[in-house]
Design a protein around this motif. Sequence first.
Motif, mmCIF file in Angstrom:
data_model
loop_
_atom_site.group_PDB
_atom_site.id
_atom_site.type_symbol
_atom_site.label_atom_id
_atom_site.label_comp_id
_atom_site.label_asym_id
_atom_site.label_seq_id
_atom_site.Cartn_x
_atom_site.Cartn_y
_atom_site.Cartn_z
ATOM 1 N N GLU A 31 5.543 9.670 4.443
ATOM 2 C CA GLU A 31 4.854 10.743 3.699
ATOM 3 C C GLU A 31 4.913 10.456 2.194
ATOM 4 O O GLU A 31 3.926 10.634 1.486
ATOM 5 C CB GLU A 31 5.490 12.099 4.021
ATOM 6 N N ALA A 34 2.477 7.744 1.431
ATOM 7 C CA ALA A 34 1.104 8.267 1.391
ATOM 8 C C ALA A 34 0.860 8.978 0.055
ATOM 9 O O ALA A 34 -0.198 8.800 -0.570
ATOM 10 C CB ALA A 34 0.876 9.219 2.566
ATOM 11 N N GLU A 35 1.869 9.731 -0.382
ATOM 12 C CA GLU A 35 1.749 10.453 -1.661
ATOM 13 C C GLU A 35 1.610 9.451 -2.818
ATOM 14 O O GLU A 35 0.771 9.622 -3.715
ATOM 15 C CB GLU A 35 3.037 11.267 -1.833
ATOM 16 N N LEU A 37 0.395 6.432 -2.678
ATOM 17 C CA LEU A 37 -0.929 5.790 -2.620
ATOM 18 C C LEU A 37 -2.012 6.721 -3.165
ATOM 19 O O LEU A 37 -2.931 6.291 -3.864
ATOM 20 C CB LEU A 37 -1.252 5.375 -1.177
ATOM 21 N N ARG A 38 -1.865 8.021 -2.870
ATOM 22 C CA ARG A 38 -2.853 8.979 -3.384
ATOM 23 C C ARG A 38 -2.741 9.096 -4.907
ATOM 24 O O ARG A 38 -3.742 9.151 -5.610
ATOM 25 C CB ARG A 38 -2.685 10.342 -2.702
ATOM 26 N N GLU A 39 -1.482 9.072 -5.385
ATOM 27 C CA GLU A 39 -1.248 9.143 -6.837
ATOM 28 C C GLU A 39 -1.887 7.923 -7.533
ATOM 29 O O GLU A 39 -2.554 8.061 -8.561
ATOM 30 C CB GLU A 39 0.264 9.168 -7.076
ATOM 31 N N ARG A 41 -4.336 6.117 -6.398
ATOM 32 C CA ARG A 41 -5.802 6.225 -6.294
ATOM 33 C C ARG A 41 -6.340 7.147 -7.383
ATOM 34 O O ARG A 41 -7.318 6.830 -8.049
ATOM 35 C CB ARG A 41 -6.188 6.740 -4.903
ATOM 36 N N ARG A 42 -5.665 8.272 -7.584
ATOM 37 C CA ARG A 42 -6.110 9.217 -8.622
ATOM 38 C C ARG A 42 -6.055 8.590 -10.009
ATOM 39 O O ARG A 42 -6.924 8.802 -10.835
ATOM 40 C CB ARG A 42 -5.228 10.482 -8.609
ATOM 41 N N ASP A 145 -5.805 4.335 1.329
ATOM 42 C CA ASP A 145 -6.129 5.501 0.494
ATOM 43 C C ASP A 145 -5.048 6.581 0.573
ATOM 44 O O ASP A 145 -5.124 7.596 -0.118
ATOM 45 C CB ASP A 145 -7.495 6.084 0.887
ATOM 46 N N GLY A 146 -4.058 6.371 1.430
ATOM 47 C CA GLY A 146 -2.959 7.335 1.559
ATOM 48 C C GLY A 146 -3.343 8.558 2.368
ATOM 49 O O GLY A 146 -2.596 9.527 2.428
ATOM 50 N N ASP A 147 -4.501 8.507 3.036
ATOM 51 C CA ASP A 147 -4.981 9.714 3.730
ATOM 52 C C ASP A 147 -4.513 9.824 5.176
ATOM 53 O O ASP A 147 -4.583 10.901 5.765
ATOM 54 C CB ASP A 147 -6.520 9.776 3.682
#
Length: 291
Positions: A31, A34-35, A37-39, A41-42, A145-147
């Motif tokens: 988790e 994933a967080e 990877l999302r960070e 990406r942003r 993409d962390g999704d």
Amino acid sequence: MERLTDVNMGIYTSFRTGGNADCMLIPDTPEELAEALREIRRSGSPFVMLGNGSNTLFREGGFHGTVLKLGPSFGEIRREGNELVVGAAALMSQAANAALEAGLSGFENLSGIPGSLGGAVFMDAGAYGSEMKDVTVSADVVTADGDALRTVPVEEMDLSYRHSIFEETGDIVTSVRIRLTPDDPEKIRRRMKEMLEKRSSKQPLQYPSAGSFFKRPAGHFAGKLIQDAGLRGARVGGAQVSEKHCGFVINRGGATPRDIIDLMHLVQNTVFDQTGILLEPEVRIIGGPEE
Ligand SMILES: Cc1cc2nc3c(=O)[nH]c(=O)nc-3n(C[C@H](O)[C@H](O)[C@H](O)COP(=O)(O)OP(=O)(O)OC[C@H]3O[C@@H](n4cnc5c(N)ncnc54)[C@H](O)[C@@H]3O)c2cc1C
């Protein structure tokens, strides 16, 4: 999740030399990964995944992005019947020892590869006629993409010599399920010992390196081509073509990433001029040109 800034990547890579990365994130659960990877990406900034760093070189100009490295919880190993579920940060030697303890055979030839399970499946690492492809059942990944968290069966991994689908998808492997065969632990121990002795008699393990620097060109051995080109022992600064195994580029002490890359070019050009074969690096070279 641990965060480091301005990180000396020489510490994290087996060449023991390398530029600095702006940032390193060390998630300790899927988790958190994933967080992370999302960070990333942003933020729109580049990132690279690092395993045990035994096939990676960071240029001295540094890497202006984030290095992701799995935390210690990803090093766990559990047995399920004749299978082991190995965390992607566990080392090949740790997986081999777990297999030995469980009386499971099939990992002996791979036991001396100094990488993590994640790096090994990404590279389809192999030695002495065995490769990850032979033992892998599936891998759990977090998508690039962390999704999503998903399980990828080996049939979808496109594992072949030093290649996997993860090179294209960018998915991060969090654990690998391997299938082995029951055998007498004493026999497994003996085979592992023989394998390690073979490696240390043939490879310059006393010096930092990334193992075989170049991929095996079809129908040839890189080490033989380099030796035949008269490059045994060739040096640029602190980097040297190993005298013991010409396929290895070693850090004789004080080598900079530039020394290693200049030596790589010298080897590529000399071998190409003499044979018409272009040696491609197996080592992942990260970061912009040196400043
Ligand atoms: C002395 C020595 C001997 C060696 N002998 C061999 C050998 O016999 N056979 C062989 O095949 N290799 C050998 N190697 C090379 C190296 O050990 C392997 O390529 C190994 O599989 C790399 O694993 P790593 O974790 O160190 O990867 P790293 O160098 O950290 O990364 C390699 C690649 O894998 C990717 N990666 C790492 N972890 C993950 C993950 N969790 N998810 C997705 N991608 C990931 C990285 O992004 C990178 O592109 C040797 C190296 C040394 C130093």
